[in-house]
Structures are given as structure tokens and as C-alpha cells.
Scaffold this motif. Sequence first.
Motif, mmCIF file in Angstrom:
data_model
loop_
_atom_site.group_PDB
_atom_site.id
_atom_site.type_symbol
_atom_site.label_atom_id
_atom_site.label_comp_id
_atom_site.label_asym_id
_atom_site.label_seq_id
_atom_site.Cartn_x
_atom_site.Cartn_y
_atom_site.Cartn_z
ATOM 1 N N PRO A 112 -2.224 16.542 -13.589
ATOM 2 C CA PRO A 112 -3.389 16.273 -12.640
ATOM 3 C C PRO A 112 -3.841 17.555 -12.079
ATOM 4 C CG PRO A 112 -1.028 15.863 -11.558
ATOM 5 C CD PRO A 112 -0.697 16.084 -13.224
ATOM 6 N N THR A 113 -5.047 17.736 -11.939
ATOM 7 C CA THR A 113 -5.723 18.775 -11.223
ATOM 8 C C THR A 113 -5.972 18.696 -9.866
ATOM 9 O OG1 THR A 113 -7.999 17.765 -11.698
ATOM 10 C CG2 THR A 113 -7.140 19.323 -13.422
ATOM 11 N N GLN A 114 -5.731 19.744 -9.244
ATOM 12 C CA GLN A 114 -6.007 19.770 -7.736
ATOM 13 C C GLN A 114 -7.100 20.403 -7.176
ATOM 14 O OE1 GLN A 114 -2.499 21.387 -5.574
ATOM 15 N NE2 GLN A 114 -3.552 21.365 -3.601
ATOM 16 N N GLY A 142 -4.535 3.705 10.706
ATOM 17 C CA GLY A 142 -4.115 3.684 9.202
ATOM 18 C C GLY A 142 -5.085 4.646 8.486
ATOM 19 N N TYR A 143 -5.047 4.722 7.110
ATOM 20 C CA TYR A 143 -5.874 5.650 6.271
ATOM 21 C C TYR A 143 -7.224 5.298 6.339
ATOM 22 C CZ TYR A 143 -5.494 2.175 2.449
ATOM 23 O OH TYR A 143 -5.563 1.161 1.687
ATOM 24 N N ARG A 144 -7.577 3.810 6.579
ATOM 25 C CA ARG A 144 -8.984 3.326 6.243
ATOM 26 C C ARG A 144 -9.822 3.960 7.473
ATOM 27 N NH1 ARG A 144 -6.216 -1.015 4.604
ATOM 28 N NH2 ARG A 144 -6.514 -1.803 2.353
ATOM 29 N N ASP A 169 -9.428 5.884 -1.339
ATOM 30 C CA ASP A 169 -8.399 5.967 -2.325
ATOM 31 C C ASP A 169 -7.876 7.462 -2.355
ATOM 32 O OD1 ASP A 169 -8.841 3.339 -3.259
ATOM 33 O OD2 ASP A 169 -10.339 3.979 -4.631
ATOM 34 N N ARG A 170 -8.859 8.272 -2.116
ATOM 35 C CA ARG A 170 -8.022 9.638 -2.351
ATOM 36 C C ARG A 170 -7.452 9.976 -0.843
ATOM 37 N NH1 ARG A 170 -11.352 15.203 -2.052
ATOM 38 N NH2 ARG A 170 -9.567 16.900 -2.369
ATOM 39 N N GLU A 183 -5.964 7.678 0.801
ATOM 40 C CA GLU A 183 -4.650 6.964 0.688
ATOM 41 C C GLU A 183 -3.565 7.686 -0.026
ATOM 42 O OE1 GLU A 183 -3.008 2.340 -0.699
ATOM 43 O OE2 GLU A 183 -4.927 3.288 -1.142
ATOM 44 N N ARG A 184 -3.953 8.302 -0.990
ATOM 45 C CA ARG A 184 -2.939 8.966 -1.919
ATOM 46 C C ARG A 184 -2.416 10.010 -1.191
ATOM 47 N NH1 ARG A 184 -3.731 13.505 -4.577
ATOM 48 N NH2 ARG A 184 -5.951 13.487 -4.273
ATOM 49 N N ILE A 185 -3.178 10.734 -0.362
ATOM 50 C CA ILE A 185 -2.986 12.069 0.382
ATOM 51 C C ILE A 185 -1.726 11.408 1.480
ATOM 52 C CG2 ILE A 185 -3.235 13.930 1.803
ATOM 53 C CD1 ILE A 185 -5.727 14.455 0.373
ATOM 54 N N TRP A 186 -2.331 10.480 2.073
ATOM 55 C CA TRP A 186 -1.545 9.644 3.169
ATOM 56 C C TRP A 186 -0.274 9.290 2.672
ATOM 57 C CZ3 TRP A 186 -3.104 8.525 8.124
ATOM 58 C CH2 TRP A 186 -2.251 7.398 8.814
ATOM 59 N N ARG A 187 -0.123 8.762 1.621
ATOM 60 C CA ARG A 187 1.137 8.371 1.100
ATOM 61 C C ARG A 187 2.175 9.582 0.461
ATOM 62 N NH1 ARG A 187 1.428 2.957 0.741
ATOM 63 N NH2 ARG A 187 -0.391 1.883 0.402
ATOM 64 N N ARG A 188 1.406 10.768 0.084
ATOM 65 C CA ARG A 188 2.237 11.691 -0.620
ATOM 66 C C ARG A 188 2.689 12.370 0.885
ATOM 67 N NH1 ARG A 188 -1.636 15.898 -2.703
ATOM 68 N NH2 ARG A 188 -1.778 16.447 -0.381
#
Length: 351
Positions: free
Chosen positions: A98-100, A122-124, A140-141, A143-148
Motif C-alpha cells: 500500500p502507498t501512503q 461517527g466517521y460520516r 471510505d478513506r 473510515e479506514r483511518i478511523w478504524r486504524r
Amino acid sequence: MARKRHTPEQVVNLLRQVEVGIANGKTTVLACKEASITEQRYYRWRREYGVVKDIAGGKLLSPERRRCAVAHAQQKGMGERWACRVLKQPRGTQRYRPTQREDEDRLTQAIVVLGGKYGRYGYRRITALLVRAGWKVGKDRVERIWRREELKVPQKQQPRGRLWLNDGSCVRLRPMHPNHGWSYDFVSMRTHDGRTARALNLIDEHTREALAVRVERRWSSAQVIEALADVMVIKGISVHLRSDNGPEFVAHDLRKWLAQTGAKTMYIEPRSPWKNGYCESFNSKMHDEFLNGEIFYSIKELRVLAERWRKHYNTVRPHSSLGYRPPAPEAWLASTARQSDEPNPEIAALH
């Protein structure tokens, strides 16, 4: 009869079951029989999945978790091709790096800042605030950072104190335009000394704008008339007003005054709060995002904070039913025109 296929997780669990049985004095044949597999299959699985068995427990559901499992198997001497086949991981997925993005760290910091400031969002809603602050980012992005970052909205919250600085029956009516229908209801709360206070919440069902949040120790029909009059002077007269059958709302003086102004009353059926859904939804948000997280030491403090939260609700808080825009019309115009005054200057500074 079709041969039963086992997932890698099931195979590993069966291997561990057999090994536990052998460790407790059972023969290999008996342990395999209790696991419903043959001895030959046990030895073959042990040879093929022996390395996988050493991987930390849990299901290998995500590509990243399988990627770590394959890497662990390779460290133990298993080839990449065979490890990917055993763990059902495509080799292209395994070799993907994965690229950052360049703004990943700044975006992560902005999300953490917003998550700390608005702990009930929430993330929305965080995504909507970021977009309003100028970030070109999708949910979506975020949410990914939110969960990470392991951010989440806690189910329960601890109320905290503030540190002040010196300085007839209801016909279901869908609102078609502003001032077509208003809803109002009472919300009860307590100050730190245990005394009860009640807030009169008045909202526009079409725009979802909180027109008034007025707090008093006790309410009478005269005070309700005063609160409605203050709003009608600014916003105009609503066609309908929806409420329950509380004594303040069905009082003769109030109904007579509303009839004189031209507003029609709509009373929901007893024990049917869902028929006043707009106001009930607002009340639940008020409890979750404001009342449950605050300690009020005086009625004056409660009034100040309630009005501050009402303005935040109208001009900043993203509303899901409005496409994650704030309810107040002036906030929509400010967002459309992209005025210079940012609602979250600390987030804009990170951009």
C-alpha cells in the motif's frame, strides 16, 4: 457423497484439538477419532498446516491479516506459493504494497482532533466536517483511518463539569416548506444540586432547525406562549404545531392564543411518541451529545450551554437526513458560498 472441505481455520482448530488429546494421554488414533478425522489426514494436515498452526488465534478474514500469516509462514521456512495456497491468499494481494499519500499524517491528525472535539460523532459526520473545512476526502478513506486509529463512539459517557474562563388527534403531516410544521416537547434534566429543570425544544420539521431550547425550573402555559411568541416574531407563524397532550400544551389559554395567531394545533395520541418523531429524534440527540456528558452547577450555566449547543446544532453539526449539512439555512448559504469564516479553524489549519 461430496467430500467436506475445511477452511484453514477449521484445520488448525482440529489439529490443536488432536494435540490436546494426545497431550492428555490419548492415543493418536483415539484423538483423531474424537475429532472425526482419519489418522492419515491428521499427519497430512500437520505437514501442510503445521506452520499455520503457530499463527495467533482468530479468523483470517482480512487481506492484511492473511498477509501477516503468510509472512509468518515464510519465516518458518514455508514457500510463499504454498503458504498463499494454504491460506487462500491471492499472490497479487500478498505482494501488494500500500502507498501512503502525502497528506495522510495531516488528515489523520485532523480526524483525531475532530474525534476528540465531537466525541458523539461517527466517521460520516466527521467526513462532512472535513469536507466543509476544505479537505477533498471521501467517507471510505475517513473510515479506514478511523478504524486504524481505533476511534469509536462510546456507548456510555461520563458526565463532566465545565471549567469556566474569566474573561385534537394527530394527522400524519409531512412538512413541505419552512414554517409548515413545528414540533415542540419538553426534556427533563437535573442540575448538580439534584433539582429538576425542563427544556422546551421547538424545531422546524422541514428544515430540522432548532428554533428554541429554553430552560426553566417550572413551566406554565403563559411561559410556553412567551417562548412561542419570541420565535414567531423572528421566524413567522407556523401553519401547524405538533405536540403531545401535556398539561402545558393543552391549556385553554395556549390553544386560544394559537387560534388567534392562525396556527393549527395537532396533538399526538397518548403513549405514541413516535408520532412526534422529529422532536423525539432531536431530544435523543440532545441527550446523547449534550446532556449526558455535562454536569450543570446552576440553572444559568444550563441555559448558556443549552443555547450554545443549539447554535452548534444549527450551524455546525452535520445532519444525516439533510445530506450531512447543518440545518440552519444561513449555514447552507455559508457552505455554498465558501465564505472565509471556517466552522473549524483548527481543522482548516491542518489542511
